[in-house]
Write a protein that holds these residues in place. Structure first.
Motif, PDB file in Angstrom:
ATOM      1  N   ARG A  39      16.937  28.847 -16.867  1.00  0.00           N
ATOM      2  CA  ARG A  39      16.003  29.421 -16.059  1.00  0.00           C
ATOM      3  C   ARG A  39      16.481  29.597 -14.495  1.00  0.00           C
ATOM      4  O   ARG A  39      17.383  28.920 -14.081  1.00  0.00           O
ATOM      5  CB  ARG A  39      14.874  28.056 -15.950  1.00  0.00           C
ATOM      6  N   LEU A  40      15.828  30.719 -14.114  1.00  0.00           N
ATOM      7  CA  LEU A  40      16.251  30.836 -12.736  1.00  0.00           C
ATOM      8  C   LEU A  40      15.413  30.281 -11.878  1.00  0.00           C
ATOM      9  O   LEU A  40      14.372  29.969 -11.850  1.00  0.00           O
ATOM     10  CB  LEU A  40      15.655  32.511 -12.396  1.00  0.00           C
ATOM     11  N   HIS A  41      16.306  29.847 -10.927  1.00  0.00           N
ATOM     12  CA  HIS A  41      16.016  28.855  -9.745  1.00  0.00           C
ATOM     13  C   HIS A  41      16.516  29.459  -8.404  1.00  0.00           C
ATOM     14  O   HIS A  41      17.591  29.407  -8.026  1.00  0.00           O
ATOM     15  CB  HIS A  41      16.530  27.314  -9.763  1.00  0.00           C
ATOM     16  N   PRO A  42      15.604  30.181  -7.429  1.00  0.00           N
ATOM     17  CA  PRO A  42      16.137  30.752  -6.321  1.00  0.00           C
ATOM     18  C   PRO A  42      16.104  29.543  -5.372  1.00  0.00           C
ATOM     19  O   PRO A  42      15.193  28.398  -5.364  1.00  0.00           O
ATOM     20  CB  PRO A  42      14.889  31.474  -5.841  1.00  0.00           C
ATOM     21  N   TYR A  43      16.970  29.496  -4.540  1.00  0.00           N
ATOM     22  CA  TYR A  43      17.128  28.402  -3.653  1.00  0.00           C
ATOM     23  C   TYR A  43      17.862  28.844  -2.109  1.00  0.00           C
ATOM     24  O   TYR A  43      18.612  29.758  -2.085  1.00  0.00           O
ATOM     25  CB  TYR A  43      17.856  27.117  -4.157  1.00  0.00           C
ATOM     26  N   SER A  60      20.002  32.725   0.994  1.00  0.00           N
ATOM     27  CA  SER A  60      19.510  32.530  -0.321  1.00  0.00           C
ATOM     28  C   SER A  60      20.379  32.816  -1.632  1.00  0.00           C
ATOM     29  O   SER A  60      21.159  33.864  -1.515  1.00  0.00           O
ATOM     30  CB  SER A  60      18.327  33.358  -0.332  1.00  0.00           C
ATOM     31  N   PHE A  61      20.035  32.219  -2.499  1.00  0.00           N
ATOM     32  CA  PHE A  61      21.025  32.413  -3.563  1.00  0.00           C
ATOM     33  C   PHE A  61      20.033  31.898  -4.729  1.00  0.00           C
ATOM     34  O   PHE A  61      18.909  31.285  -4.800  1.00  0.00           O
ATOM     35  CB  PHE A  61      22.125  31.612  -3.530  1.00  0.00           C
ATOM     36  N   VAL A  62      20.451  32.350  -6.022  1.00  0.00           N
ATOM     37  CA  VAL A  62      19.806  31.922  -7.447  1.00  0.00           C
ATOM     38  C   VAL A  62      20.809  31.166  -8.135  1.00  0.00           C
ATOM     39  O   VAL A  62      21.919  31.222  -8.257  1.00  0.00           O
ATOM     40  CB  VAL A  62      19.231  33.094  -8.050  1.00  0.00           C
ATOM     41  N   ASP A  63      20.109  30.221  -9.162  1.00  0.00           N
ATOM     42  CA  ASP A  63      21.086  29.662 -10.128  1.00  0.00           C
ATOM     43  C   ASP A  63      20.518  29.634 -11.261  1.00  0.00           C
ATOM     44  O   ASP A  63      19.066  29.585 -11.505  1.00  0.00           O
ATOM     45  CB  ASP A  63      21.020  28.017  -9.720  1.00  0.00           C
ATOM     46  N   LEU A  64      20.955  29.835 -12.624  1.00  0.00           N
ATOM     47  CA  LEU A  64      20.640  30.254 -13.873  1.00  0.00           C
ATOM     48  C   LEU A  64      20.744  29.033 -14.565  1.00  0.00           C
ATOM     49  O   LEU A  64      19.881  28.714 -15.487  1.00  0.00           O
ATOM     50  CB  LEU A  64      21.257  31.631 -14.222  1.00  0.00           C
ATOM     51  N   PHE A  65      21.942  28.195 -14.439  1.00  0.00           N
ATOM     52  CA  PHE A  65      22.147  27.178 -15.529  1.00  0.00           C
ATOM     53  C   PHE A  65      22.055  26.005 -14.962  1.00  0.00           C
ATOM     54  O   PHE A  65      21.719  25.068 -15.934  1.00  0.00           O
ATOM     55  CB  PHE A  65      23.783  27.678 -16.086  1.00  0.00           C
ATOM     56  N   LEU A  66      22.562  25.588 -13.900  1.00  0.00           N
ATOM     57  CA  LEU A  66      22.801  24.173 -13.587  1.00  0.00           C
ATOM     58  C   LEU A  66      21.647  23.346 -12.981  1.00  0.00           C
ATOM     59  O   LEU A  66      21.377  22.041 -13.192  1.00  0.00           O
ATOM     60  CB  LEU A  66      24.021  24.089 -12.601  1.00  0.00           C
ATOM     61  N   TYR A  67      20.874  24.017 -12.391  1.00  0.00           N
ATOM     62  CA  TYR A  67      19.871  23.340 -11.489  1.00  0.00           C
ATOM     63  C   TYR A  67      18.803  22.555 -12.511  1.00  0.00           C
ATOM     64  O   TYR A  67      18.674  21.373 -12.207  1.00  0.00           O
ATOM     65  CB  TYR A  67      18.929  23.982 -10.732  1.00  0.00           C
TER      66      TYR A  67
END
Length: 180
Positions: A39-43, A60-67
């Protein structure tokens, strides 16, 4: 060598198949379901204060797998820890102690102490840029190993776990092959 036969006492005190399934469920979910959490998680990385951070002003960055996997694994680990505590309080006979558990405990303790005394505790407790493995995940590794040690009771249960892992891996391979 003959086949092992259970006594009447062992058969009477053996947990039912459903109880064994629910005891193994956290392990099965971890190896079988957790790899599919995407799931996409912007942070905000909170790394712009460091001179070596290469993204410049944009934090700003996005994470797709780990969060989200981090929080899934933490929730499963907390459940396993609660089960271990209940067994320690109400049924000490089912707890096993092994010399191999000492390094696990030391690892978990030092991970927690390192996070507590860190110069940047928000990274240690929440995860950081492209590496969402907080201290609770690290302690969860030790928890799942000990939970597996006290829960898995037969070769058949190991087969269930390996079959779940195999099916999960094959499905991930099919998904990966289909994304060309």
């Amino acid at each position: 060598m003959g086949k092992y036969h259970k006594t009447k006492y062992a058969k009477a005190n053996q947990p039912s198949g459903i109880a064994r399934f629910f005891a193994l469920l956290p392990i099965l979910l971890t190896v079988g379901f957790m790899p599919f959490i995407v799931r996409l998680h912007p942070y905000q990385t909170q790394m712009s204060e460091f001179a070596w951070y290469y993204m410049g002003e944009d934090d700003s960055f996005v994470d797709l797998f780990l969060y989200y996997r981090q929080w899934w694994f933490t929730a499963i680990s907390i459940y396993m820890f609660i089960v271990i505590l209940f067994r320690a309080i109400f049924d000490r006979k089912k707890l096993q102690y092994s010399i191999t558990c000492i390094p696990l405990g030391v690892f978990a303790l030092f991970s927690f102490l390192s996070a507590c005394f860190s110069k940047y505790p928000h990274f240690a407790f929440g995860g950081s840029f492209e590496q969402f493995e907080n201290v609770f995940v690290l302690m969860g590794y030790a928890t799942i190993v000990y939970y597996s040690l006290i829960t898995i009771q037969s070769e058949q249960e190991v087969r269930y776990i390996i079959n779940t892992l195999t099916a999960s891996s094959l499905l991930l391979a099919l998904i990966g092959a289909g994304q060309t």
